[in-house]
Design a protein around this motif. Structure first.
Motif, short mmCIF file in Angstrom:
data_model
loop_
_atom_site.label_atom_id
_atom_site.label_comp_id
_atom_site.label_asym_id
_atom_site.label_seq_id
_atom_site.Cartn_x
_atom_site.Cartn_y
_atom_site.Cartn_z
N ASN A 42 0.84 -1.19 0.00
CA ASN A 42 0.00 0.00 0.00
C ASN A 42 0.88 1.24 0.00
N PRO A 43 0.33 2.43 -0.33
CA PRO A 43 1.13 3.64 -0.45
C PRO A 43 1.88 4.01 0.82
N PHE A 44 1.33 3.74 2.00
CA PHE A 44 2.00 4.09 3.25
C PHE A 44 3.29 3.28 3.40
N GLY A 54 -2.99 10.23 2.66
CA GLY A 54 -4.36 9.74 2.78
C GLY A 54 -5.33 10.55 1.95
N ASP A 55 -5.12 11.86 1.89
CA ASP A 55 -5.98 12.72 1.08
C ASP A 55 -5.85 12.38 -0.41
N LEU A 56 -4.62 12.10 -0.85
CA LEU A 56 -4.40 11.72 -2.24
C LEU A 56 -5.13 10.42 -2.57
N ILE A 57 -5.09 9.48 -1.62
CA ILE A 57 -5.78 8.20 -1.83
C ILE A 57 -7.28 8.42 -1.94
N ASP A 58 -7.81 9.31 -1.07
CA ASP A 58 -9.24 9.60 -1.12
C ASP A 58 -9.64 10.25 -2.44
N ASP A 59 -8.77 11.14 -2.97
CA ASP A 59 -9.10 11.90 -4.18
C ASP A 59 -8.91 11.09 -5.46
N LYS A 89 -3.99 4.56 -8.53
CA LYS A 89 -3.37 5.69 -9.22
C LYS A 89 -2.26 6.31 -8.39
N VAL A 90 -2.46 6.38 -7.07
CA VAL A 90 -1.43 6.95 -6.20
C VAL A 90 -0.17 6.08 -6.22
#
Length: 262
Positions: free
Chosen positions: A153-155, A175-180, A185-186
């Motif tokens: 995962n990205p983290f 986390g905001d990037l993942i939500d958006d 994609k992130v």
């Protein structure tokens, strides 16, 4: 709750109590949701949202959250119908502080107890702890063997691929990037960031907000930064030479016609 202290306590805990990769990813996702909600003691989040944030299947999320609950990292209770479960993040930093204070109190009590009883208690505790640690180690080895195929995962990617330390501020931005944009994609943008020699999250944001940036050598720079093709250059040279020969022949013919006319 302090995000940085919570993260540090979590990774300190992992040094002696390992978790599966799916459980680690789920813990980060749950903490992120709790942080965005303003650190309420209890909060709700749908399993589908956790699946998106972690890249895990619904079944794996359910198994992972059970592991987190067993290990004392979170608490949750399911609700009837289609209602989301209610979650609670355990503040590990507060738990560690409490345990240390409690240990000091027990040490003071043991000092007043007979030496024989204290020796017997310590022997029993050491034996029990060794047995429990052996069982837990075997369990974790089995869990890790099952989950080694799970996607990163990205983290985890952020810390393992040299972006830097995952602070509370950076964690919230990620986390905001993942939500958006979604986790897929992130992750793709983060990989492109590292492939281009950068470790900046701002670079990743630019890739996400501008999917086709005009980077050097990119598709949008065709005609400006296009590399030379030797075969193409050779053909162009041959065409230019042929044109020059035609011009010279045409000039000679024109001169002959003029002379004949005179």
């Amino acid at each position: 709750m302090n995000y940085i202290k919570l993260l540090n306590s979590f990774y300190d805990r992992l040094e002696t109590n390992s978790l599966s990769t799916s459980a680690i990813a789920l813990w980060h996702a749950i903490v992120h949701v709790n942080n965005k909600a303003g650190w309420p003691e209890e909060f709700t989040v749908a399993v589908s949202v956790l699946c998106i944030k972690t890249g895990l299947s619904e079944r794996t999320v359910n198994n992972a959250r059970n592991d987190l609950k067993i290990n004392g990292l979170i608490d949750f209770r399911s609700r009837k119908g289609n209602k989301s479960a209610v979650y609670k993040v355990i503040d590990l930093s507060a738990t560690i502080t409490y345990k240390l204070s409690d240990k000091d109190s027990l040490s003071a009590i043991d000092a007043d107890s007979p030496s024989d009883n204290a020796s017997d208690k310590r022997s029993d505790n050491l034996s029990d702890n060794a047995s429990a640690l052996l069982k837990e180690t075997k369990l974790n080895e089995i869990k890790q063997g099952d989950d080694n195929h799970l996607p990163m995962n990205p983290f985890m990617f952020f810390e393992q691929e040299g972006f830097g330390t995952l602070s509370s501020f950076i964690g919230q931005q990620l986390g905001d990037l993942i939500d958006d944009f979604g986790e897929v994609k992130v992750m793709k943008a983060m990989k492109e960031t590292r492939m281009n020699g950068s470790n900046s999250l701002n670079y990743t944001k630019k890739i996400l907000t501008n999917p086709k940036p005009k980077r050097d050598g990119g598709a949008n720079n065709v005609g400006t930064n296009k590399q030379s093709d030797p075969r193409h250059d050779e053909r162009q040279s041959a065409i230019s030479a042929a044109n020059e020969r035609r011009k010279r022949i045409a000039g000679i013919q024109s001169n002959r016609d003029t002379d004949n006319a005179i």
